[in-house]
Design a protein around this motif. Sequence first.
Motif, PDB file in Angstrom:
ATOM      1  N   THR A 147      -2.914   2.136  -7.144  1.00 45.61           N
ATOM      2  CA  THR A 147      -3.796   1.863  -6.003  1.00 45.61           C
ATOM      3  C   THR A 147      -4.611   0.598  -6.231  1.00 45.61           C
ATOM      4  OG1 THR A 147      -3.951   4.228  -5.487  1.00 45.61           O
ATOM      5  CG2 THR A 147      -5.664   2.789  -4.598  1.00 45.61           C
ATOM      6  N   ASP A 172       0.830  -1.208   0.000  1.00 38.31           N
ATOM      7  CA  ASP A 172       0.000   0.000   0.000  1.00 38.31           C
ATOM      8  C   ASP A 172       0.865   1.259   0.000  1.00 38.31           C
ATOM      9  OD1 ASP A 172      -2.290  -1.570   0.086  1.00 38.31           O
ATOM     10  OD2 ASP A 172      -2.499  -1.425   2.270  1.00 38.31           O
ATOM     11  N   GLU A 185       1.524   4.357  -2.968  1.00 36.71           N
ATOM     12  CA  GLU A 185       1.499   5.800  -2.713  1.00 36.71           C
ATOM     13  C   GLU A 185       2.770   6.459  -3.218  1.00 36.71           C
ATOM     14  OE1 GLU A 185       0.947   6.074   1.470  1.00 36.71           O
ATOM     15  OE2 GLU A 185      -1.099   5.270   1.435  1.00 36.71           O
TER      16      GLU A 185
END
Length: 313
Positions: free
Chosen positions: A179, A161, A165
């Motif tokens: 994402t 995750d 980003e």
Amino acid sequence: MTVRSAPRALAAATVALLGLGGLAACSDGGGGGSDPDRVDVVAAFYPLQFLAEKIGGDAVRVTNLAKPGAEPHDLELNPRQVGQVADAELIIYLTGFQPAVDEAVEQNGGDRAFDVAGVQPLLDTAAGGHEHEGEEHGHEESGGKDPHLWLDPTRLATVGDRLAERLAKIDPDRAADFTARAAALRTELTGLDADYTRGLATCQRREIVTSHTAFGYLAEHYRLEQVGITGLSPDAEPSPQRLAEVAKEAREHGATTIFFETLVSPKVAETVAREVGAKTAVLDPIEGPPADGDYLSAMRANLQTLRTALDCS
């Protein structure tokens, strides 16, 4: 994480200086912007390469600094690899795991480095271990941190995750794709975690005797107890006293299997196995690329190996 000697440290520093002196151009087109359609990513070793490729997809080009079949702990960088680090748009590494990579990142990484060790607190080296009063493990890393976080799939999902980003900042136009891929990977890793939880829920034994203590995250997350013949350095030589201690504990817990790993000689594990009348089996710490498949298939193979060794129903 073997303590580096002064000559090795000097050699690594010399390589880094050579890289700064113009050898970055030798990185075989690995420089940032060499392909305007893809983000140039350098991964320090296999699990980070796996993450980058799964989340980046066709938007990234990934170079793994650790070659297949090589033990990544003691990786030394040649000038070409230093150039790749200097030119990359993103460097994914785990501080403390590969000292030569740490040095190259410190000297050449700038703000392009993504240290996965900073995503979540690392476990202490003793985590997942089976300790007895008076035991002397001979761990040169006593009191340090265990880097093998990828053996807990839930932790790897969180790193994924954060990587999405970071990639989104480099290539905002593809942020939604990053994402989405990270979410898809999290779903796969959540399923893997559920399989482990179910598969190891009911076992005759919960102690795993390993050639070195790479499995602390797996042991802690799935309520196993790791008995390491050596510490975090896979090439460390255990003392006769330590071998005797491990053999005694293996007998006490009725261990039928002594585990060794893919990139390290099985001799130490075989010695203990002979002493206690057990067999040996491979438990892959997945530090390098699996011979067949990927991280997910290697983790599932590990699960089957554990279920057999621990007599899980």
